[in-house]
Design a protein around this motif. Structure first.
Motif, mmCIF file in Angstrom:
data_model
loop_
_atom_site.group_PDB
_atom_site.id
_atom_site.type_symbol
_atom_site.label_atom_id
_atom_site.label_comp_id
_atom_site.label_asym_id
_atom_site.label_seq_id
_atom_site.Cartn_x
_atom_site.Cartn_y
_atom_site.Cartn_z
ATOM 1 N N LYS A 1 1.054 -1.316 -0.198
ATOM 2 C CA LYS A 1 -0.183 -0.068 -0.044
ATOM 3 C C LYS A 1 0.727 1.177 0.015
ATOM 4 C CE LYS A 1 -4.567 -0.617 1.908
ATOM 5 N NZ LYS A 1 -5.472 -0.988 3.036
ATOM 6 N N LYS B 1 1.021 4.261 -2.615
ATOM 7 C CA LYS B 1 0.536 5.634 -2.255
ATOM 8 C C LYS B 1 1.561 6.640 -2.700
ATOM 9 C CE LYS B 1 -1.933 8.211 0.896
ATOM 10 N NZ LYS B 1 -3.237 8.272 1.330
ATOM 11 N N ARG C 1 1.467 6.930 -6.527
ATOM 12 C CA ARG C 1 0.283 7.952 -7.201
ATOM 13 C C ARG C 1 0.559 9.468 -6.562
ATOM 14 N NH1 ARG C 1 -4.226 3.049 -5.299
ATOM 15 N NH2 ARG C 1 -3.256 1.853 -7.059
ATOM 16 N N MET D 1 -2.780 11.210 -13.225
ATOM 17 C CA MET D 1 -3.006 10.581 -14.442
ATOM 18 C C MET D 1 -4.383 10.997 -14.771
ATOM 19 S SD MET D 1 -3.286 6.459 -14.862
ATOM 20 C CE MET D 1 -4.176 5.967 -16.121
ATOM 21 N N GLN E 1 -14.957 12.202 -13.427
ATOM 22 C CA GLN E 1 -14.514 12.126 -11.856
ATOM 23 C C GLN E 1 -15.021 13.167 -10.927
ATOM 24 O OE1 GLN E 1 -10.349 11.884 -12.601
ATOM 25 N NE2 GLN E 1 -9.973 13.978 -11.852
ATOM 26 N N LEU E 2 -15.402 14.360 -11.488
ATOM 27 C CA LEU E 2 -15.769 15.517 -10.781
ATOM 28 C C LEU E 2 -17.024 15.204 -9.507
ATOM 29 C CD1 LEU E 2 -15.952 18.007 -13.318
ATOM 30 C CD2 LEU E 2 -14.021 17.604 -11.734
ATOM 31 N N PHE E 3 -16.753 15.513 -8.676
ATOM 32 C CA PHE E 3 -17.823 15.022 -7.601
ATOM 33 C C PHE E 3 -18.422 16.349 -6.445
ATOM 34 C CE2 PHE E 3 -15.619 14.740 -3.469
ATOM 35 C CZ PHE E 3 -14.450 14.556 -3.836
ATOM 36 N N ASP F 1 -13.319 20.482 -5.261
ATOM 37 C CA ASP F 1 -12.750 19.276 -6.156
ATOM 38 C C ASP F 1 -11.339 19.534 -6.277
ATOM 39 O OD1 ASP F 1 -15.082 17.228 -7.937
ATOM 40 O OD2 ASP F 1 -12.807 17.503 -8.615
ATOM 41 N N PHE G 1 -9.247 18.208 -3.698
ATOM 42 C CA PHE G 1 -9.582 16.799 -3.029
ATOM 43 C C PHE G 1 -8.224 15.996 -3.208
ATOM 44 C CE2 PHE G 1 -10.522 12.298 -4.391
ATOM 45 C CZ PHE G 1 -11.273 11.917 -3.191
ATOM 46 N N GLY G 2 -7.499 15.941 -3.979
ATOM 47 C CA GLY G 2 -6.143 15.391 -4.282
ATOM 48 C C GLY G 2 -5.312 15.885 -3.322
ATOM 49 N N ASN H 1 -6.083 14.580 0.095
ATOM 50 C CA ASN H 1 -5.690 12.908 0.248
ATOM 51 C C ASN H 1 -4.139 12.997 0.418
ATOM 52 O OD1 ASN H 1 -8.305 11.715 -0.220
ATOM 53 N ND2 ASN H 1 -8.009 11.900 -2.612
ATOM 54 N N PHE H 2 -3.369 13.589 0.049
ATOM 55 C CA PHE H 2 -1.913 13.539 0.154
ATOM 56 C C PHE H 2 -1.468 14.663 1.251
ATOM 57 C CE2 PHE H 2 -2.180 12.412 -4.244
ATOM 58 C CZ PHE H 2 -1.837 10.781 -4.146
ATOM 59 N N THR I 1 -2.227 17.561 -7.299
ATOM 60 C CA THR I 1 -1.432 16.906 -6.410
ATOM 61 C C THR I 1 0.345 16.731 -6.794
ATOM 62 O OG1 THR I 1 -1.457 14.851 -8.019
ATOM 63 C CG2 THR I 1 -3.095 15.024 -6.451
#
Ligand code: ATP
Ligand code: MG
Lengths: 266, 285
Positions: free
Chosen positions: B77, B81, B84, B89, B97-99, B106, B109-110, B113-114, B162
């Motif tokens: 994992k 990580k 990524r 990508m 992928q927009l949410f 949005d 978001f990336g 996560n990091f 990201t």
């Protein structure tokens, strides 16, 4: 997703595949109904063997069926154990408050287990051997009488077939969006329950948005092609009732008779 | 940053069901800082190749290395990580992928996560907006209320946020109008140059290959059939014929002229300017 067997169609050419979907649907519903009226070992054995014979004659490996039961095993065990500890009678092996472990309890627990498994097996037979679209037609046929109660049967069956048609697309899309969010550093299945639920938003929302968009397009296309609800329509795929199906109905009558006789005299 | 494939095979295996390999025995080395186009017929495995780079598809045999991170069929994992974080990508139709409720969220978001801090995130969002030409006034809008081209920009900006060292793009301009397409590709090409991003891009448009790429990977039937620079690719008519690859507009025009005239030019022209120069030089016009 790939583990869920119920609801999958396995192409084939067995006798069961060839039967009329209307008959198969009726048979399965009736068969499941009968399962609740089985008293005693002989009937249990007859139905168990019958289920096995039907499963084998589909030509799909038994392993596939067992895989279909697996996702539901905890539910089944829960029901079985509940049954065991709440039934008393015969020799009593252990007792704690209103919970007992008794001879009758064990027997009816075993029956409960069998009934669940047979229910799953027989429904799996239906979906494994019937194209979803044929199944929709069969459901439409069975619901038809409800038209006289002003139930929009046509529309319901259209909705159902559209829904079935788009399941594979939805699965593909789920995978795509999941990959896209993973690429942005999202990790699925990590953290406590609340965090995991939150993590679903970036997955579910795009799927929703896209499905709504597609539904809108679909509605437009239906409109443009002149689809009108409530209009009388004919069917492109006609279901044909054959002698085999009539014989099958005969089998149901015989089964009912056997169950009644054994229950009354056995 | 280096990307190497070492005898990699991969398939989309689901559980224990054995599947045929989608990619077989790939070996390649993508130079750091290069812009590589990935071309080939539909179903050749181009998208799958890209997925290998950030571990969305794991090799069943062989190993993939991205910078210092090496992964095989059993990637940890941690390694995933790490990779990524490095690799940005963009999938085909990345706007799917927009949410989030707002464009800002949005884009954030990336980075969230990091584990970037709020102030870092704010700076990053501003920065990627500038890079991709997203107007600040859009930040509070819902991404779903934007036009297709704007959505595409936001999606790509969300990937850039990201801060990747490697950019992997799967037909980033598919389905856009010519002007929007040009803008997006120019932007990506600028980024590649200014931020020194190693870039891989799947495309079906040979003019894009000529304009933006240094190297080309030709894929067919799950294999890398050739890995060479752009000029050598279009000089090799055999190769082009074998995999039924298109040629750039200029080259196609040149070939038609040559056929009509029954003579050949000495050099193969890849752009219209080159073609004009060659025609003048050899006295055809
Ligand atoms: N998620 C998946 N599960 C199973 N098989 C897949 C999956 N994605 C792709 N494939 C298969 O892998 C092969 C290569 O697909 P891939 O998407 O890599 O092709 P591609 O070169 O990107 O094609 P295109 O130009 O159409 O995008 C195809 O035969 C496809 O059917
Ligand atoms: Mg692709």
């Amino acid at each position: 997703m790939n583990r869920l067997i119920i609801g999958r169609y396995f192409p084939g050419n067995s006798l069961i595949h060839q039967l009329d979907p209307r008959f198969k649907l009726i048979f399965v519903l009736y068969f499941i109904g009968l399962l609740f009226f089985l008293d005693g070992m002989i009937l249990q054995a007859i139905f168990f063997i019958l289920t096995l014979v039907i499963m084998v004659s589909t030509g799909v490996s038994l392993k596939t069926y067992v895989r279909g039961v697996r996702p539901l095993i905890w539910l089944i065990l829960f029901a079985t154990i509940l049954r065991i500890v709440t039934t008393r009678g015969g020799a009593i092996y252990y007792e704690a408050g209103f919970l007992t472990l008794s001879e009758f309890g064990l027997v009816s627990g075993a029956y409960t287990f069998l009934r669940f498994v047979e229910m799953i097996f027989i429904s799996t037979v239906l979906t494994l051997t019937t194209k979803p679209i044929d199944l929709t037609d069969a459901i439409y046929f069975l619901l038809k009488p409800l038209r006289y109660l002003y139930v929009p049967v046509e529309e319901l069956s259209l909705m159902l077939s559209i829904a079935l048609r788009f399941i594979p697309n939805l699965l593909d899309e789920t995978e795509k969006v999941m990959n896209a969010q993973k690429a942005r550093g999202m990790v699925f299945g990590e953290g406590n329950l609340l965090e995991q639920m939150k993590a679903l938003t970036p997955l579910v929302l795009p799927l929703f948005a896209h499905s709504l968009k597609r539904a809108e397009d679909m509605a437009d296309v239906l409109e443009v092609k002149g689809y009108k609800s409530g209009a009388k329509r004919t069917h492109y795929r006609a279901l044909t009732w054959q002698v085999k199906d009539t014989l099958g109905v005969g089998l149901l009558v015989v089964l009912t008779f056997v169950v009644m006789t054994i229950n009354v005299f056995g | 940053m280096h990307i190497t494939f070492n005898r990699v095979s991969a398939n989309y295996q689901l559980g224990p069901i054995k599947r045929a390999n989608i990619l077989t025995d790939l070996s390649a080395e993508v130079k750091p800082g290069s812009f590589t186009a990935v071309i080939g017929p539909t179903g050749a495995g181009k998208s799958s190749l890209l997925k290998l780079i950030n571990g969305l598809l794991l090799p069943s045999v062989g190993e993939v290395s991205v910078g210092e991170v090496v992964f095989t069929s059993k990637a940890s994992k941690q390694a995933l990580k790490q990779v990524r974080k490095r690799v940005g990508m963009a999938f085909q139709f990345p706007e799917h992928q927009l949410f989030a409720e707002t464009v800002y969220e949005d884009l954030a978001f990336g980075p969230r996560n990091f584990h970037m801090t709020d102030s870092e995130i704010d700076a990053t969002v501003k920065h990627v907006c500038q890079l991709t030409g997203i107007d600040q006034s859009l930040l509070e809008r819902s991404p779903f209320s934007l036009s297709g081209g704007q959505q595409r920009r936001v999606a790509i900006a969300g990937i850039l946020a990201t801060k990747p060292d490697i950019l992997v793009l799967d037909e980033p301009a598919a389905g856009l109008d010519p002007a929007a397409k040009k803008q997006i590709l120019e932007m990506l090409s600028n980024l590649h140059r200014t931020e020194k991003l190693t870039t891989l891009m799947v495309t079906h448009d040979m003019d894009d290959v000529v304009h933006y790429a240094d190297d080309v990977i030709v894929m067919a039937e799950g294999q890398i059939k050739a890995h060479l620079d752009v000029r050598s690719l279009f000089a090799d008519q055999d190769l082009l014929d074998r995999y039924q690859l298109d040629v750039p507009t200029a080259l196609s025009l040149q070939q038609q002229l040559e056929q009509a005239k029954g003579e050949r030019l000495n050099n193969r022209s890849l752009t219209l300017t080159e073609l004009a120069d060659n025609l003048i030089e050899e006295g055809w016009v």
